[in-house]
Scaffold this active site. Structure first.
Site, PDB file in Angstrom:
ATOM      1  N   CYS A   1      -9.044 -27.447  12.107  1.00 22.57           N
ATOM      2  CA  CYS A   1     -10.371 -28.138  12.283  1.00 22.57           C
ATOM      3  C   CYS A   1     -10.264 -29.306  12.188  1.00 22.57           C
ATOM      4  O   CYS A   1     -10.986 -30.296  12.874  1.00 22.57           O
ATOM      5  CB  CYS A   1     -11.251 -27.854  11.395  1.00 22.57           C
ATOM      6  SG  CYS A   1     -11.733 -25.826  11.552  1.00 22.57           S
TER       7      CYS A   1
ATOM      8  N   CYS B   1      -9.452 -27.151   7.091  1.00 23.82           N
ATOM      9  CA  CYS B   1      -8.247 -26.674   7.455  1.00 23.82           C
ATOM     10  C   CYS B   1      -7.678 -27.529   8.438  1.00 23.82           C
ATOM     11  O   CYS B   1      -8.389 -28.500   9.036  1.00 23.82           O
ATOM     12  CB  CYS B   1      -8.300 -25.225   8.021  1.00 23.82           C
ATOM     13  SG  CYS B   1      -8.725 -24.992   9.742  1.00 23.82           S
TER      14      CYS B   1
ATOM     15  N   CYS C   1     -14.997 -27.020   7.662  1.00 24.91           N
ATOM     16  CA  CYS C   1     -13.966 -26.504   7.526  1.00 24.91           C
ATOM     17  C   CYS C   1     -12.787 -27.522   7.006  1.00 24.91           C
ATOM     18  O   CYS C   1     -12.625 -28.381   8.163  1.00 24.91           O
ATOM     19  CB  CYS C   1     -13.506 -25.315   8.300  1.00 24.91           C
ATOM     20  SG  CYS C   1     -11.746 -24.581   7.999  1.00 24.91           S
TER      21      CYS C   1
ATOM     22  N   GLY D   1     -11.258   3.956   0.421  1.00 31.53           N
ATOM     23  CA  GLY D   1     -12.325   4.968   1.112  1.00 31.53           C
ATOM     24  C   GLY D   1     -13.620   4.354   1.346  1.00 31.53           C
ATOM     25  O   GLY D   1     -14.623   5.256   1.668  1.00 31.53           O
TER      26      GLY D   1
ATOM     27  N   HIS E   1      -6.707 -20.876  10.961  1.00 35.85           N
ATOM     28  CA  HIS E   1      -8.182 -21.184  10.656  1.00 35.85           C
ATOM     29  C   HIS E   1      -8.901 -20.056  10.106  1.00 35.85           C
ATOM     30  O   HIS E   1      -9.590 -20.172   8.830  1.00 35.85           O
ATOM     31  CB  HIS E   1      -8.957 -21.510  11.695  1.00 35.85           C
ATOM     32  CG  HIS E   1     -10.356 -21.710  11.627  1.00 35.85           C
ATOM     33  ND1 HIS E   1     -11.064 -22.637  10.947  1.00 35.85           N
ATOM     34  CD2 HIS E   1     -11.339 -20.606  12.061  1.00 35.85           C
ATOM     35  CE1 HIS E   1     -12.400 -22.529  10.686  1.00 35.85           C
ATOM     36  NE2 HIS E   1     -12.369 -21.072  11.400  1.00 35.85           N
TER      37      HIS E   1
ATOM     38  N   ASP F   1      -8.434  -7.083   0.407  1.00 33.51           N
ATOM     39  CA  ASP F   1      -7.485  -7.329   1.639  1.00 33.51           C
ATOM     40  C   ASP F   1      -8.034  -6.858   2.950  1.00 33.51           C
ATOM     41  O   ASP F   1      -8.999  -6.061   2.870  1.00 33.51           O
ATOM     42  CB  ASP F   1      -6.211  -6.489   1.372  1.00 33.51           C
ATOM     43  CG  ASP F   1      -6.231  -5.029   1.746  1.00 33.51           C
ATOM     44  OD1 ASP F   1      -5.953  -4.547   2.851  1.00 33.51           O
ATOM     45  OD2 ASP F   1      -6.859  -4.181   1.115  1.00 33.51           O
TER      46      ASP F   1
ATOM     47  N   GLN G   1     -11.500   7.551  -5.109  1.00 34.89           N
ATOM     48  CA  GLN G   1     -12.082   7.988  -3.874  1.00 34.89           C
ATOM     49  C   GLN G   1     -13.444   8.588  -4.273  1.00 34.89           C
ATOM     50  O   GLN G   1     -13.889   8.448  -5.321  1.00 34.89           O
ATOM     51  CB  GLN G   1     -11.305   8.992  -3.100  1.00 34.89           C
ATOM     52  CG  GLN G   1      -9.887   8.406  -2.551  1.00 34.89           C
ATOM     53  CD  GLN G   1     -10.256   7.571  -1.366  1.00 34.89           C
ATOM     54  OE1 GLN G   1     -11.404   7.608  -0.634  1.00 34.89           O
ATOM     55  NE2 GLN G   1      -9.207   6.751  -1.063  1.00 34.89           N
TER      56      GLN G   1
ATOM     57  N   ASP H   1       1.003  -1.182   0.091  1.00 30.66           N
ATOM     58  CA  ASP H   1       0.169   0.041  -0.156  1.00 30.66           C
ATOM     59  C   ASP H   1       0.955   1.397  -0.021  1.00 30.66           C
ATOM     60  O   ASP H   1       2.320   1.203  -0.051  1.00 30.66           O
ATOM     61  CB  ASP H   1      -1.077  -0.170   1.369  1.00 30.66           C
ATOM     62  CG  ASP H   1      -0.248  -0.026   2.373  1.00 30.66           C
ATOM     63  OD1 ASP H   1       0.929   0.384   2.462  1.00 30.66           O
ATOM     64  OD2 ASP H   1      -0.917  -0.224   3.378  1.00 30.66           O
ATOM     65  N   SER H   2       0.190   2.305   0.065  1.00 28.13           N
ATOM     66  CA  SER H   2       1.077   3.527  -0.218  1.00 28.13           C
ATOM     67  C   SER H   2       1.238   4.460   0.957  1.00 28.13           C
ATOM     68  O   SER H   2       2.102   5.402   1.008  1.00 28.13           O
ATOM     69  CB  SER H   2       0.322   4.586  -1.263  1.00 28.13           C
ATOM     70  OG  SER H   2      -0.904   4.801  -0.762  1.00 28.13           O
ATOM     71  N   GLY H   3       0.752   4.268   2.151  1.00 31.98           N
ATOM     72  CA  GLY H   3       0.683   5.002   3.150  1.00 31.98           C
ATOM     73  C   GLY H   3      -0.669   5.925   3.372  1.00 31.98           C
ATOM     74  O   GLY H   3      -1.108   6.767   4.339  1.00 31.98           O
ATOM     75  N   GLY H   4      -1.379   5.819   2.211  1.00 32.06           N
ATOM     76  CA  GLY H   4      -2.743   6.498   2.228  1.00 32.06           C
ATOM     77  C   GLY H   4      -3.531   6.075   3.549  1.00 32.06           C
ATOM     78  O   GLY H   4      -4.394   7.086   3.818  1.00 32.06           O
ATOM     79  N   PHE H   5      -3.926   4.933   3.817  1.00 30.34           N
ATOM     80  CA  PHE H   5      -4.619   4.641   4.834  1.00 30.34           C
ATOM     81  C   PHE H   5      -4.041   5.132   6.097  1.00 30.34           C
ATOM     82  O   PHE H   5      -4.921   5.371   7.027  1.00 30.34           O
ATOM     83  CB  PHE H   5      -4.479   2.929   4.968  1.00 30.34           C
ATOM     84  CG  PHE H   5      -5.675   2.538   6.001  1.00 30.34           C
ATOM     85  CD1 PHE H   5      -6.975   2.592   5.937  1.00 30.34           C
ATOM     86  CD2 PHE H   5      -5.448   2.113   7.335  1.00 30.34           C
ATOM     87  CE1 PHE H   5      -7.979   2.537   6.917  1.00 30.34           C
ATOM     88  CE2 PHE H   5      -6.155   1.821   8.304  1.00 30.34           C
ATOM     89  CZ  PHE H   5      -7.650   2.014   8.087  1.00 30.34           C
TER      90      PHE H   5
ATOM     91  N   ASP I   1      -2.836   8.412  -1.775  1.00 32.62           N
ATOM     92  CA  ASP I   1      -4.372   8.869  -1.921  1.00 32.62           C
ATOM     93  C   ASP I   1      -4.803   9.416  -0.468  1.00 32.62           C
ATOM     94  O   ASP I   1      -4.075   9.321   0.365  1.00 32.62           O
ATOM     95  CB  ASP I   1      -5.542   7.881  -2.246  1.00 32.62           C
ATOM     96  CG  ASP I   1      -5.541   6.718  -1.106  1.00 32.62           C
ATOM     97  OD1 ASP I   1      -4.574   6.297  -0.657  1.00 32.62           O
ATOM     98  OD2 ASP I   1      -6.602   6.298  -1.229  1.00 32.62           O
TER      99      ASP I   1
END
Length: 373
Positions: free
Chosen positions: A314, A311, A309, A221, A340, A271, A194, A91-95, A143
């Site tokens: 489980c 996995c 499940c 956003g 899990h 994500d 956005q 990611d870019s740092g926008g969050f 962003d």
């Protein structure tokens, strides 16, 4: 490097296919776990490989502070640093502009480090340079993500600044092409749409972002304070103006109900920290909804977390044992619950691929919403 999606099947707007990259092939729809500091919390790269995870996300803000982008570059980039052969999206740092509330001007954002209080400036150009040094397969343009609800003026300002930063970030990325080629890097850069829940602004931001000609596109956003009923039409307004032959990535969304709604609109990538964060707090994802493992009801329960499940957790461990580990704060408990949760959410998305291919997406969507909606 422009990424395209090879669509194998559609069911309404929902689609399943593959995205080919120099590193390999990404099946879609696809959920990527978040590896904030070059690690998905409590999981190792072999764990992720065993789970069939082909793509993880790394956090530019944290990695530029510790250990630093130059050090990661000197050590061969994130893949070699982590000993991870799968894909990495940074990611870019926008969050962090949303979550940490730094001082923001047209030039960029000035952060105070969450580690030592030192000051760091991040511009659209610097975000592209730092991510090139980190060496992921896909990097995001910087962003501005406004919280919701926000005033029309705040959302409009975020769209305008995001648009201007997108042009600068794209220019910086393209100017580094020779640098990346010298190091054997073949990165893609995604633009970000956005616009809050304003449908007209979402459409405008999408059109402006596409005009810059990115290698793929993301919708940011959302899931930042609005209801799902507000999110879905805003998402649709943006998707209507994004290229059908390129990847569409909905950032920061990982709850099952939102995923099935977004896949139904044609989103390819997701994500979220949800599966690992839930695991650390004892919240388990199951086909019957959330299970709180600390509850006394599971003290003597010899059943698996989810009988449906497949996995490894489980297959082997009981609810009673996992409750015991969680209540004592044993790290093994967080590890097993994370395995899990990541497996469960990944399998949910794999199931959606099959539903699209078999023309039964609406039924699959309703089944998820009946539990998680």
């Amino acid at each position: 490097m422009k990424l395209t999606i090879d669509v194998a099947a559609t069911d309404g707007a929902a689609r399943t296919g593959t995205i080919a990259t120099p590193r390999g092939v990404l099946p879609t729809p696809l959920f990527m776990p978040v590896g904030t500091k070059a690690a998905v919390k409590t999981l190792t790269p072999p764990d992720l490989e065993a789970l069939g995870v082909p793509l993880i996300l790394g956090n530019t803000y944290h990695l530029m502070l510790k250990p630093g982008a130059d050090l990661v570059a000197d050590l061969g980039g994130l893949h070699r640093f982590m000993s991870w052969d799968g894909h990495v999206l940074t990611d870019s740092g926008g969050f962090q502009i949303f979550s940490l509330k730094p001082k923001v001007t047209d030039e960029g954002a000035t952060f105070r480090s969450t580690y030592d209080g030192s000051t760091h400036h991040l511009s659209p150009e610097e975000a592209a340079v730092i991510q090139s040094k980190l060496g992921g397969d896909i990097q995001m343009v910087l962003d501005v993500c406004p919280p919701l609800p926000s005033t029309d003026r705040v959302v409009r300002a975020a769209v305008e600044r995001t648009g201007r930063w997108a042009e600068r970030g794209r220019r910086s990325f393209l100017e580094q092409g020779g640098w990346r080629a010298d190091r054997g890097l073949d990165q893609a850069q995604f633009g970000i749409v956005q616009g809050g829940i304003d449908h007209a602004l979402r459409a405008e931001s999408a059109q402006r972002t596409v005009a810059i000609d990115f290698d793929g596109y993301a919708i940011g956003g959302l899931s930042v304070g609005e209801t799902r009923a507000e999110m879905v039409p805003a998402l649709a307004a943006a998707l209507a103006h994004l290229p059908e032959d390129q990847p569409r990535y909905l950032m920061g969304v990982g709850d099952p109900a939102s995923i099935v709604e977004a896949v139904g609109l044609g989103v390819d990538l997701f994500d979220c920290v949800l599966p690992s964060r839930h695991a650390r707090h004892g919240t388990v994802l199951t086909g019957e909804g959330r299970l709180m493992i600390k509850n006394l009801a599971y003290e003597r329960d010899e059943g698996p977390l989810d009988a449906t499940c497949p996995c490894s957790v489980c297959a082997r461990y009981t609810r009673a044992y996992l409750r015991h580990l969680h209540r004592l704060g044993e790290p093994t408990g967080a590890h097993l619950l994370t395995v899990h949760n990541v497996a469960w959410l990944s399998n949910l998305v794999v199931g959606l691929r099959a539903a699209i291919a078999e023309g039964r997406y609406d039924a699959a969507r309703r089944a998820v919403l009946d539990v998680w909606g």
